[in-house]
Design a protein around this motif. Structure first.
Motif, PDB file in Angstrom:
ATOM      1  N   THR A 169      -3.441 -10.090  24.593  1.00  0.00           N
ATOM      2  CA  THR A 169      -4.244 -11.347  24.639  1.00  0.00           C
ATOM      3  C   THR A 169      -3.939 -12.327  23.406  1.00  0.00           C
ATOM      4  O   THR A 169      -3.945 -13.445  23.880  1.00  0.00           O
ATOM      5  CB  THR A 169      -5.889 -10.910  24.584  1.00  0.00           C
ATOM      6  N   SER A 170      -3.893 -11.671  22.304  1.00  0.00           N
ATOM      7  CA  SER A 170      -3.179 -12.641  21.361  1.00  0.00           C
ATOM      8  C   SER A 170      -1.764 -13.401  21.604  1.00  0.00           C
ATOM      9  O   SER A 170      -1.780 -14.635  21.431  1.00  0.00           O
ATOM     10  CB  SER A 170      -3.034 -11.853  20.072  1.00  0.00           C
ATOM     11  N   ALA A 171      -0.919 -12.733  22.005  1.00  0.00           N
ATOM     12  CA  ALA A 171       0.293 -13.119  22.519  1.00  0.00           C
ATOM     13  C   ALA A 171       0.023 -14.456  23.480  1.00  0.00           C
ATOM     14  O   ALA A 171       0.777 -15.358  23.674  1.00  0.00           O
ATOM     15  CB  ALA A 171       1.251 -12.177  22.945  1.00  0.00           C
ATOM     16  N   SER A 172      -0.789 -13.904  24.574  1.00  0.00           N
ATOM     17  CA  SER A 172      -0.970 -14.994  25.606  1.00  0.00           C
ATOM     18  C   SER A 172      -1.708 -16.317  25.140  1.00  0.00           C
ATOM     19  O   SER A 172      -1.125 -17.477  25.569  1.00  0.00           O
ATOM     20  CB  SER A 172      -2.045 -14.538  26.596  1.00  0.00           C
ATOM     21  N   MET A 173      -2.436 -16.050  24.149  1.00  0.00           N
ATOM     22  CA  MET A 173      -3.175 -17.293  23.568  1.00  0.00           C
ATOM     23  C   MET A 173      -2.225 -18.113  22.824  1.00  0.00           C
ATOM     24  O   MET A 173      -2.150 -19.369  22.735  1.00  0.00           O
ATOM     25  CB  MET A 173      -4.544 -16.697  22.678  1.00  0.00           C
ATOM     26  N   LEU A 174      -1.223 -17.449  22.194  1.00  0.00           N
ATOM     27  CA  LEU A 174      -0.228 -18.100  21.137  1.00  0.00           C
ATOM     28  C   LEU A 174       0.720 -18.865  22.124  1.00  0.00           C
ATOM     29  O   LEU A 174       0.986 -19.849  21.757  1.00  0.00           O
ATOM     30  CB  LEU A 174       0.465 -17.282  20.197  1.00  0.00           C
ATOM     31  N   ARG A 175       1.051 -18.231  23.180  1.00  0.00           N
ATOM     32  CA  ARG A 175       1.873 -18.865  24.200  1.00  0.00           C
ATOM     33  C   ARG A 175       1.426 -19.933  24.654  1.00  0.00           C
ATOM     34  O   ARG A 175       2.268 -21.254  25.040  1.00  0.00           O
ATOM     35  CB  ARG A 175       2.406 -17.879  25.223  1.00  0.00           C
ATOM     36  N   GLU A 178      -3.242 -22.016  22.349  1.00  0.00           N
ATOM     37  CA  GLU A 178      -4.537 -22.088  22.147  1.00  0.00           C
ATOM     38  C   GLU A 178      -4.905 -21.918  20.816  1.00  0.00           C
ATOM     39  O   GLU A 178      -6.291 -22.001  20.521  1.00  0.00           O
ATOM     40  CB  GLU A 178      -5.219 -21.301  23.205  1.00  0.00           C
ATOM     41  N   ALA A 179      -3.984 -21.309  19.936  1.00  0.00           N
ATOM     42  CA  ALA A 179      -4.223 -20.895  18.501  1.00  0.00           C
ATOM     43  C   ALA A 179      -3.062 -20.726  17.719  1.00  0.00           C
ATOM     44  O   ALA A 179      -1.958 -20.425  18.556  1.00  0.00           O
ATOM     45  CB  ALA A 179      -5.032 -19.527  18.627  1.00  0.00           C
ATOM     46  N   SER A 180      -3.079 -20.827  16.576  1.00  0.00           N
ATOM     47  CA  SER A 180      -1.574 -20.580  15.767  1.00  0.00           C
ATOM     48  C   SER A 180      -2.081 -19.318  15.193  1.00  0.00           C
ATOM     49  O   SER A 180      -0.850 -18.722  14.739  1.00  0.00           O
ATOM     50  CB  SER A 180      -1.880 -21.798  14.406  1.00  0.00           C
ATOM     51  N   ASP A 181      -3.112 -18.638  15.208  1.00  0.00           N
ATOM     52  CA  ASP A 181      -3.016 -17.294  14.535  1.00  0.00           C
ATOM     53  C   ASP A 181      -4.165 -16.575  15.241  1.00  0.00           C
ATOM     54  O   ASP A 181      -5.441 -16.836  15.138  1.00  0.00           O
ATOM     55  CB  ASP A 181      -3.516 -17.411  12.961  1.00  0.00           C
TER      56      ASP A 181
END
Length: 187
Positions: A169-175, A178-181
């Motif tokens: 989920t975190s990697a998908s958001m970064l890609r 949607e977020a920098s962290d």
């Protein structure tokens, strides 16, 4: 296995040293003394993150036709590949990597449980199959585990699925920008 090799190597070195010293003391005056060289001890163990196998989470299916593969390496590198998209790499935060490492070791050391099997008396195992259902597969070392076959009380495997899904989920958001962290990962 590495532990038994170290023990075997330490034992061979100790026996060799005793034999050489014994032969030197039984020989002539010209025999030279052999100083015992320190041998590696098997009491120290490398840190867990150096031994962790690559852990892979695969998500396939669903209405959107997911085909995502997340690989987390022992150095904290996470690579996400998805159908039709370039591979994306991020860094797993140290505290999250520690959870992955701990859970992966527990899964590798746990005996393999028998997968749930459908009942022979029911038409469906527990409920009818869902059209476009998401399926999750976890690979640790040489073991592949399908989430739907994990017993609900098996915390060992479920914990690893949970933390790997957090990283996905975190990697998908970064890609997606949607977020920098985004929680479990950083760029």
């Amino acid at each position: 296995m590495m532990l038994s090799v170290l023990r075997r190597g330490a034992g061979v070195a100790a026996i060799t040293g005793v034999l050489v010293l014994g032969m030197a003391s039984c020989g002539t005056e010209r025999a030279t003394t052999v100083e015992a060289q320190p041998t590696a001890t098997a009491t120290t163990r490398p840190t867990s993150d150096q031994n962790m196998s690559t852990v892979t989470l695969r998500r396939v299916g669903g209405v959107a036709g997911f085909n995502d593969v997340l690989k987390v390496e022992s150095d904290g590198t996470a690579t996400l590949t998805s159908r039709g998209r370039d591979a994306f790499t991020c860094r797993v935060k140290p505290e999250v990597l520690a959870r992955v490492t701990s859970a992966a070791e527990a899964v590798e050391q746990a005996p393999e449980s028998k997968p749930k099997t459908p009942s022979t008396t029911k038409a469906w195992p527990s409920s009818p199959p869902v059209v476009d259902q998401l399926n999750f597969f976890l690979t640790v070392g040489d073991r592949e585990i399908r989430m739907s076959q994990v017993d609900k009380d098996d915390r060992t495997v479920r914990d690893l699925f949970t933390v790997m899904n957090d990283i996905l989920t975190s990697a998908s958001m970064l890609r997606a920008g949607e977020a920098s962290d985004a929680g479990a990962c950083t760029r």
